[in-house]
Structures are given as C-alpha cells and as structure tokens.
Enzyme design. Structure first.
Site, PDB file in Angstrom:
ATOM      1  N   TYR A  10       0.840  -1.201   0.000  1.00 50.40           N
ATOM      2  CA  TYR A  10       0.000   0.000   0.000  1.00 50.40           C
ATOM      3  C   TYR A  10       0.881   1.260   0.000  1.00 50.40           C
ATOM      4  CZ  TYR A  10      -3.419   3.454   1.128  1.00 50.40           C
ATOM      5  OH  TYR A  10      -4.186   4.578   1.078  1.00 50.40           O
TER       6      TYR A  10
ATOM      7  N   TYR B 198      -2.638   4.495   9.153  1.00 49.96           N
ATOM      8  CA  TYR B 198      -2.027   3.233   8.724  1.00 49.96           C
ATOM      9  C   TYR B 198      -0.925   2.784   9.707  1.00 49.96           C
ATOM     10  CZ  TYR B 198      -1.306  -0.208   4.979  1.00 49.96           C
ATOM     11  OH  TYR B 198      -1.251  -1.358   4.232  1.00 49.96           O
TER      12      TYR B 198
END
Ligand code: NAI
Length: 275
Positions: free
Chosen positions: A150, A160
């Site tokens: 990602y 994240y």
C-alpha cells in the site's frame, strides 16, 4: 473472458481468508487462466473454514503455514512441488497483520512488541518465503513472485500506523531479493500497490470507510477493486511481463499521481468572502 495466460503453470497462493480477500480473487482468476496451484494460510485462518470452499472450486490442496515460520515455509514449498508435480512458476504473498491497528493504537503510542509482530508477519515473511524457495530451488526459471502493498510506504496516511513501515520494508525486500533471484534463476519479484479495498485486513484500519470514499473520489478511474487487482496480478504471473522486476507497481486508478481532484475540492466549503 479467459486467455489461457497461465496454461501449464504451477503456483502457490497465500492469504485467501474469505471471498473478499484479494488472494481469493487471484486464485479464481489463476484457475480460470489454466494454472494449478496450492493454497496456504496461517493455521488459525484454516479453522475458519472458508478456504475449503475455495479449494474445492479451484481443485487445489490447502497447506497450512504460518508465514513467519521457516519450518512451515519449507514444508509449504516441498509439499507444493510434490503435489503439483514440479517446481512452481508463481508465488503470491498476500499477507498483512498489525496488532497495533487491530487494537487501535495510535502511531505515537505504539506497542513495540506488536510493532515487531507487524513487521515479522507483513514484511519479513516475504523475505522468508523467497529465501526458503531460493535455498530449495523451488521456483522455475522466469518464475514470478508478487506481494501486495500500500502507498503508505511512500506517503503518510496517519491511520495506517506501523503498517506503513512494514510496507516500506516489504517493497525494499522486493527490490533486494529481485536482484538476487533475477541473477540466480531469472525469477522476477514485484510488489503491487493496491487501492483501499473492502476486505478483513482493509476494513480493520481506523476510518477506512471515509478514506475509501476519499481515494475513490480522488482517483480519476476510482478505486481498483479486488477483482481488478487479481487481473493485474495474473498479467504479472504470465509470460507477458517477463522483463518486469524489482518494481513497485501502482494499481490504484491513478490515485498516487493525483494531487487534488475536482470532486474532492467540491466537497469543501467555499471560503467566506472577505468584506
Ligand atoms: P485479508 O484479511 O483477506 O488477507 C490477509 C491475509 O493474511 C489473511 O488471509 C490472513 O489469514 C493472512 N495472514 C495473517 N497472518 C498470517 C501469518 N502469520 N501467516 C500466513 N498468513 C497470515 O485482506 P486483504 O486486503 O486481501 O490483504 C491481502 C494483502 O493486501 C495484505 O498484504 C494487505 O496489506 C494488502 N493490501 C490491502 C489493501 C486493502 O485496502 N484491503 C490495500 C493495499 C494492500
């Protein structure tokens, strides 16, 4: 529509937990394109049972393996070559897990034991997979190894947390191992940097729904689905991409190259006119 892109190829697909998993879609496409393969996941994921349904559909055997255990990985490659009748041509690493994300810890309040687990499961497992295959010489010449990543490896997405570091390491491993495996057996190694996708791992991230929308409204093509991702991965397993290696390939509808979209801008309140 199938093209027979993986006709005669053998592989290993990790990370299919349920039918939302990206790996699940890759397995269905790989079958459609003519491949034979084994499926693997952590022993705990096996107990949930859904993978058995996929195995039946794909006529594939399941080999439980904790991707952090080199012993399990040795068994995985040895049993796969035995079951499939030869060395493999492709390997999918579709594994990610962060205890810090699961337990809602902020980036400025990380638990370091969990941080180590995030890195071990989500990044070092990729090195372990390839080192095991390398030592056993289990991948055919011109084989292809793909891991999913990602964009938080390049740009900051606060929610994240420690997975950003795990993905940065994962992508670096693809470059470094890509060199060595390329020299050794012309095996190519790439990471695919995928749009936010509604899966168990994806939706576990704080604020995922709103961020999913934001990414969808930013990317000119919108978010890439798990199925789109599977199609792209199949091209990387096929001979059509045989000179692509050591790359991080964005598969995100153009999100990574867009600064601001008109759609997102239009959602912001216009500034009050100064009197
Ligand atoms: P998922 O939750 O369906 O798949 C994650 C898999 O990792 C599960 O099957 C789980 O059992 C497996 N796993 C966890 N620990 C393991 C271990 N110790 N050994 C072996 N397997 C283990 O979710 P998804 O989204 O399909 O995730 C696949 C990959 O895609 C992950 O690397 C994830 O970070 C990546 N990705 C996901 C995005 C998303 O928004 N869903 C976006 C970009 C990348």
């Amino acid at each position: 529509m199938a093209y027979g892109l993986l006709q005669g190829k053998r592989g290993i697909i990790s990370g299919a937990l349920d039918e939302k998993s990206i790996a699940w879609k890759v397995a269905l496409k790989a079958k459609e394109e003519g491949a034979t393969f084994t499926l693997t996941n952590a022993p705990i994921a096996m107990r949930m049972g859904a993978i058995k349904q996929l195995a039946e559909q794909c006529e594939a055997e399941i080999i439980p393996a904790d991707a952090t255990s080199t012993e399990d990985l040795e068994k995985l490659f040895n049993q796969s070559t035995e079951i499939l009748g030869g060395k493999v041509d492709f390997v999918l690493h579709s594994i990610g897990m962060s205890p810090n994300i699961r337990k809602g810890r902020a980036y400025t309040d990380l638990n370091y034991d969990w941080f180590k687990q995030s890195v071990d499961v989500s990044a070092l497992s990729f090195h372990k997979m390839m080192q095991t295959a390398y030592k056993l010489d289990a991948i055919n010449e011109w084989g292809s190894v793909v891991a999913l990543t990602y964009m938080a490896a390049q740009r900051t997405f606060p929610f994240y947390t420690d997975m950003a570091e795990a993905k940065a390491i994962l992508e670096s491993i693809a470059r470094s191992f890509g060199y060595h495996y390329g020299k050794y057996r012309k095996v190519r190694v790439n990471t695919v940097s995928q749009s936010p996708t509604v899966t168990t791992a994806g939706s576990g991230i704080g604020g995922f729904d709103r961020f999913y929308e934001f990414a969808d409204k930013t990317a000119p093509l919108g978010n890439a689905s798990a199925e789109d991702c599977a199609n792209y991965v199949i091209t990387l397993f096929s001979d059509l991409s045989r000179m692509v290696t050591m790359q991080n390939l964005f598969h995100d509808g153009g999100f990574s190259m867009t600064g601001a979209s008109e759609e997102v801008m239009s959602l912001l309140q216009p500034q009050q006119q100064q009197q």
